[in-house]
Design an enzyme around this catalytic site. Structure first.
Site, PDB file in Angstrom:
ATOM      1  N   ASP A   1      -4.384   0.930   6.431  1.00 36.25           N
ATOM      2  CA  ASP A   1      -3.522   0.258   5.460  1.00 36.25           C
ATOM      3  C   ASP A   1      -3.079   1.259   4.398  1.00 36.25           C
ATOM      4  OD1 ASP A   1      -5.924   0.635   4.221  1.00 36.25           O
ATOM      5  OD2 ASP A   1      -6.265  -1.462   3.707  1.00 36.25           O
TER       6      ASP A   1
ATOM      7  N   ASP B   1      -6.646   4.683   2.397  1.00 35.55           N
ATOM      8  CA  ASP B   1      -8.024   4.538   2.834  1.00 35.55           C
ATOM      9  C   ASP B   1      -8.207   4.611   4.351  1.00 35.55           C
ATOM     10  OD1 ASP B   1     -10.823   3.602   2.417  1.00 35.55           O
ATOM     11  OD2 ASP B   1     -10.087   1.848   3.498  1.00 35.55           O
TER      12      ASP B   1
ATOM     13  N   TYR C   1     -13.810  -3.867  -0.495  1.00 38.49           N
ATOM     14  CA  TYR C   1     -14.874  -2.898  -0.768  1.00 38.49           C
ATOM     15  C   TYR C   1     -15.746  -3.402  -1.911  1.00 38.49           C
ATOM     16  CZ  TYR C   1     -12.900   0.340   2.568  1.00 38.49           C
ATOM     17  OH  TYR C   1     -12.461   0.926   3.727  1.00 38.49           O
TER      18      TYR C   1
ATOM     19  N   GLU D   1      -9.502   1.181  14.149  1.00 34.49           N
ATOM     20  CA  GLU D   1      -9.005   1.668  12.859  1.00 34.49           C
ATOM     21  C   GLU D   1      -9.775   2.914  12.413  1.00 34.49           C
ATOM     22  OE1 GLU D   1      -9.404  -0.945   9.422  1.00 34.49           O
ATOM     23  OE2 GLU D   1      -7.520  -0.157   8.600  1.00 34.49           O
TER      24      GLU D   1
END
Ligand SMILES: *[C@@H]1O[C@H](CO)[C@@H](O)[C@H](O)[C@H]1NC(C)=O
Ligand SMILES: *[C@@H]1O[C@H](CO)[C@@H](O)[C@H](O)[C@H]1NC(C)=O
Length: 488
Positions: free
Chosen positions: A83, A80, A231, A467
């Site tokens: 990670d 994703d 999520y 990120e």
């Protein structure tokens, strides 16, 4: 009269000064280079067996036994973000947006189109596996808590690769309907590339949509702490059902899906959100292509889409976003550039539909032409690529100055080529904490982006800023193709 003349003259010279100032300040941009890199990024996120054509060669095979806990072969798909979890809900949205990018702008991509096809197919090959059994959808792989407690290369993972499943009794309409949307959109995007494969995608999309619609419920409840708070489906699953139906209608022309969209659009209200969780604005823009010249004009799609535009334009009286001093769009929540890229996409797509239909948008007393939407999108793209107060690009490997310490496990640690020995769970910490730049360049990755004061802290600890995620990049692929051909 005299006074007027003087003020016009001084306005002109002021304008001239401003133009010269921006000319001097601005960094020359290469949209074509950015496009190539934005697609290359997806190779860095690949999970599973990497093909011989893999260009980002510091990445290797990983997570080959995914699915083995339920006797399925679920290797493949995308990690994703920074990670190593495969979150299928945002992964499906990413795939839908890659497909939409190709549908709208594929013919402007040149040699990058082939790579864009591959990026879509890396998603759809995987979603075909995830939906192989009727009335079952594999919703996620990897226990996020286990994953997040280690800083490991994907190639070394020994964290829990738990498989999460939704079924008729434990449903997940949002994740299933978004996968249906991804399959349907990809069937259009890939139709000229591989007709048989494309028809197969459409067939599967219909089955998965039926499952999502007939067995309603949120994966929040069915999967629980596997998906929340990571999520969570915050705003419900009706938007994904309508979005899935809208894509199925576009892909199949089957009136059943159109009826579904029409009879459920009102239940969504006039929300102008668009991202991995909220599909509202995307639905209205997507449908507007068909109904913009509808003389009865009684549909809510156009007025909803117009509201979106009015919520974004800086001079609109109903603006609902803010702009930093440097000109970047901001909306509440982490990873701000996800809003920037997805709204830029919708602005350009809607501008194109407006152009075809000779339409303008009225925001109170402000009248917006297609060019106004395109210009706004351009200021955003240019900011991301380097025309900002820090003169830095927020795309890794693009331009002279870009983020060096991104929050991304694989990118911070040496490649297996260089360091073949296993790096254990917490042995990666020293790479995370290091003051040195990341060892491997995750070329094309767009990070979460700067703070509202246009500052950027180049630090792995600052997750919301440093990120990258797949759904920041996906809409940008289409946007960059558009600006490349407009301004090569
Ligand atoms: C999912 O969980 C979040 C967080 O608890 C909550 O805000 C949201 O309403 C839930 N969504 C659904 C569809 O249940
Ligand atoms: C990230 O950096 C910004 C400055 O650009 C700062 O305002 C913010 O507090 C930082 N966040 C964290 C978690 O350190």
């Amino acid at each position: 009269m005299r006074g007027n003349k003087i003020s016009i003259l001084s306005q002109r010279s002021l304008l001239l000064t401003m133009i010269i100032a921006t000319m001097v300040k601005s960094v020359p941009l290469n949209y074509g280079d950015a496009l190539t890199k934005s697609i290359l990024f997806f190779e860095g996120q690949r999970s599973g067996y990497l093909p011989a054509s893999q260009r980002m060669t510091w990445r290797k095979n990983s997570a080959l036994n995914d699915g083995s806990d339920i006797n399925m072969r679920m290797d493949g798909g995308y990690y994703d973000a920074g990670d190593n979890v495969k979150f299928h809900f945002p992964m499906a949205f990413t795939t839908t947006m890659l497909a939409w990018s190709v549908i709208e702008f594929g013919d402007l991509m040149g040699p990058d189109l082939q790579h864009a096809f591959e990026a879509i197919r890396w998603g759809t090959d995987y979603f075909l596996k995830a939906t192989i059994y009727p009335n079952v959808v594999i919703a996620q792989i990897g226990d996020p808590n286990s994953d997040h407690s280690c800083w490991e290369r994907p190639e070394d993972m020994d964290t829990s690769r738990k498989t999460y499943v939704v079924t008729t009794t434990k449903p997940g309409s949002e994740v299933s309907a978004e996968i249906a949307a991804a399959l349907a959109a990809s069937s259009i995007a890939l139709s000229k590339n591989d007709g048989r494969y494309s028809r197969n995608l459409l067939l599967r999309a219909k089955q998965v949509f039926d499952f999502a619609n007939n067995h309603r419920g949120s994966y929040n409840d069915s999967i629980g702490d596997g998906v929340c708070p990571f999520y969570c489906d915050f705003n419900g699953y009706m938007d994904e059902l309508v979005w899935g139906a809208a894509w199925l209608y576009k892909a199949s022309n089957d009136i059943t899906y159109w009826n579904f969209v029409k009879s459920n659009i009102q239940s969504l209200g006039p929300l102008t959100e668009f991202g991995w969780d909220a599909k509202h604005a995307g639905i209205n823009v997507l449908i507007s292509e068909r109904v913009m010249n509808d003389p009865s004009n009684q549909n809510p799609f156009i007025s909803n889409a117009d509201n979106l535009i009015c919520s974004l334009l800086p001079n609109s009286p109903t603006k609902a976003v803010t702009y930093s001093k440097g000109g970047l769009l901001f909306k509440l929540g982490p990873s701000n550039l996800q809003h920037v890229t997805s709204y830029s996409f919708l602005l350009i797509v809607y501008a194109r539909y407006m152009q075809v239909n000779h339409k303008t948008v009225n925001c109170g007393n402000v009248v917006a032409k297609p060019a106004d939407l395109v210009n706004l999108a351009k200021t955003q793209v240019d900011y991301v690529l380097g025309n900002n107060p820090l003169r830095m690009s927020y795309m890794v490997g693009y331009g002279q100055k870009f983020p060096q310490k991104i929050h991304h496990r694989a990118s911070t640690m040496p490649s297996i080529d260089v360091y073949p020995k296993h790096i254990k769970c917490r042995d990666g910490d020293k790479y995370f904490e290091s003051q040195s730049p990341n060892i491997n360049l995750l070329t094309g990755a767009i990070v979460g982006g700067p703070a509202e004061d246009d500052s950027y802290q180049d630090s792995r600890f600052n997750v919301t800023q440093s990120e990258p995620t797949t759904y920041i990049n996906a809409p940008f692929v289409g946007v960059l193709a558009y600006f490349k051909q407009r301004n090569p």
